[in-house]
Design an enzyme around this catalytic site. Structure first.
Site, short mmCIF file in Angstrom:
data_model
loop_
_atom_site.label_atom_id
_atom_site.label_comp_id
_atom_site.label_asym_id
_atom_site.label_seq_id
_atom_site.Cartn_x
_atom_site.Cartn_y
_atom_site.Cartn_z
N ILE A 160 -8.25 0.58 0.68
CA ILE A 160 -8.91 1.76 1.40
C ILE A 160 -8.41 2.86 1.29
O ILE A 160 -7.18 3.03 1.05
CB ILE A 160 -9.05 1.07 2.88
CG1 ILE A 160 -9.83 1.85 3.74
CG2 ILE A 160 -7.65 0.96 3.51
CD1 ILE A 160 -11.27 1.59 3.58
N THR A 163 -6.73 8.39 4.14
CA THR A 163 -5.76 9.28 4.61
C THR A 163 -5.51 10.15 3.44
O THR A 163 -5.53 10.03 2.24
CB THR A 163 -4.25 8.99 4.83
OG1 THR A 163 -4.53 7.85 5.86
CG2 THR A 163 -3.22 10.06 5.18
N THR A 197 -2.03 2.36 0.65
CA THR A 197 -1.24 1.34 0.07
C THR A 197 -2.15 0.42 -0.97
O THR A 197 -3.28 0.34 -0.91
CB THR A 197 -1.17 0.22 1.29
OG1 THR A 197 -0.61 0.83 2.42
CG2 THR A 197 -0.65 -0.95 1.11
N GLU A 280 -8.03 -3.72 11.14
CA GLU A 280 -6.94 -3.19 10.54
C GLU A 280 -5.62 -3.08 11.50
O GLU A 280 -4.69 -3.91 11.35
CB GLU A 280 -6.97 -1.81 10.07
CG GLU A 280 -5.60 -1.27 9.49
CD GLU A 280 -5.72 -0.17 8.77
OE1 GLU A 280 -4.85 0.72 8.03
OE2 GLU A 280 -7.04 0.52 8.38
#
Length: 436
Positions: A160, A163, A197, A280
């Site tokens: 995902i 950010t 990540t 999440e």
């Protein structure tokens, strides 16, 4: 402990594993817990510290987990049963995919965190937990046909990507743009994503992009190719904790993406991102609570043996006081997490998002506070041993619990705003009903 017997050290296990009555756990859940613990120990937990020190979990571990369907538990419950059965996936360690509920999810996340380190498990699960669910829930049939067979089986990896260097928790101000070509067949994507990540290993990113004007209404979600795709450059970021998580900086320079890679419709981005955040935040809260258990139980065990001033540390009232305060926070947190997991198992996704979205945000924020408390107590009680790099391993993960998924202060504010919104809607109904 590698075996399935519960750890006898106080605070080391959730109550149901200490033989205490539990209204949420069935015999089927217990069977899965034993199988899950064995699998996680053999394939991840026993090597976690070694791999964290090395900085990377070996690639074969991801494939081992995928072959056993052991990354699917990271997805929201209920699982995408029709898709899984089409792919020949019928069970997860003996649990039929159609029987999977959020209590199983909680057990899985708890077991995957037994090392006390979030990086090793995070190196495996981010795509299944955060990258794939928007495609399952909001993707068109055509989009799902192109991507889900490879993603759900682990042949391809996803992450995902929300950010940015200047926009983290402030999702509405994301600046990465996706502009349609003159023929309307492609988007040209430009911008940067940071703190992603698993990005470095991912074939695709489920990415937040700006297809319209300023603010939330201009956001969309797009499946963007990453590895070896023209215009994409990626590099790993050095972080203090969660070292094996593959935190990545992504630059996108005129990246060409088919218009058909849109998830949902243009302008749906904020809604998709926000509902994805609920899941999440919940699984982060479960894993973080396990980390707090590992830290506090390790300190408790140490204090039973370590002698100072002619007696064990446990004989010192101040030590017992510290352990008690942290333990109360820990067990309170776990009881709340269990409650949310059970509630979600008995609510529709829509009702769960509406009623529990704010509370889940609050639980995620609180779990990180609890981890900070337990890790700080552990380091203090370990003394010099807690000041070493190994001794501070869990403490270094604390920022990775307090910031991702929405930073702590943002989530505290969000939770109350959501509760006010629910109250106002209920108040309006009461007023209307009183006029009838």
């Amino acid at each position: 402990m590698a075996e399935n017997s519960p750890n006898p050290v106080p605070f080391s296990e959730p109550p149901y594993l200490r033989g205490l009555p539990n209204p949420y756990i069935t015999p089927a859940h217990l069977r899965f817990q034993k199988a899950c613990r064995k699998f996680a120990w053999e394939n991840l937990i026993q090597h976690a510290m070694e791999w964290e020190k090395a900085g990377t979990v070996p690639e074969h571990v991801f494939h081992t987990f995928c072959k056993a369907n052991m990354l699917l538990p990271n997805m929201p419950a209920p699982l995408p049963v029709d898709w899984l059965k089409r792919l020949g996936i019928n069970d997860i360690l003996g649990v039929k995919v159609e029987d999977w509920d959020y209590t199983y999810t909680g057990i899985y996340c708890d077991e995957m965190g037994r090392s006390g380190l979030s990086g090793p498990s995070g190196s495996l699960n981010a795509g299944f937990a955060f990258g794939i669910p928007p495609i399952v829930k909001f993707g068109s049939k055509e989009l799902q046909e192109r991507f889900l067979p490879d993603l759900l089986t682990g042949k391809k990896r996803a992450c995902i990507a929300i950010t940015e260097p200047e926009a983290g928790s402030d999702v509405a101000n994301i600046t990465t743009t996706a502009v349609k070509t003159a023929d309307g067949k492609h988007y040209i994507v430009n911008g940067t994503k940071k703190w992603i990540t698993n990005g470095i290993w991912s074939d695709y990113a489920t990415m937040a992009v700006r297809t319209g004007g300023k603010g939330a209404s201009g956001l969309s979600v797009l499946v963007v190719p990453l590895k070896n795709h023209p215009g994409v450059s990626m590099r790993r970021l050095k972080v203090s904790g969660q070292i094996t998580g593959g935190t990545t900086y992504i630059e996108l320079d005129d990246v060409k993406v088919p218009v058909s890679n849109i998830v949902g419709k243009e302008g749906d981005g904020m809604r998709i991102i926000m509902t994805n955040f609920n899941h999440e935040r919940l699984i982060i809260a479960v894993g973080v609570t396990r980390q707090a258990r590992v830290a506090l139980s390790a300190a408790f065990s140490y204090c039973l043996k370590r002698e100072a001033f002619g007696k064990t540390l446990m004989d010192q009232p101040v030590v017992r006081h510290r352990l008690a305060k942290a333990g109360a926070e820990l067990e309170t947190m776990w009881a709340w997490v269990e409650q949310i997991l059970y509630q979600l198992s008995h609510m529709t996704k829509e009702e769960g998002d509406r009623q529990l979205g704010g509370l889940t945000a609050l639980a995620k924020a609180k779990s990180a506070m609890v981890l900070n408390e337990c890790a700080q107590v552990a380091v203090l009680l370990f003394g010099g041993n807690g000041f070493t790099q190994t001794g501070q391993a869990i403490l270094r993960d604390v920022p990775g619990a307090r910031i991702p998924g929405g930073s702590e202060d943002v989530l505290l504010d969000l939770s109350v705003r959501q509760l006010v919104k629910i109250y106002q809607a209920q108040e309006k109904k009461l007023v209307q009903s009183s006029k009838i």
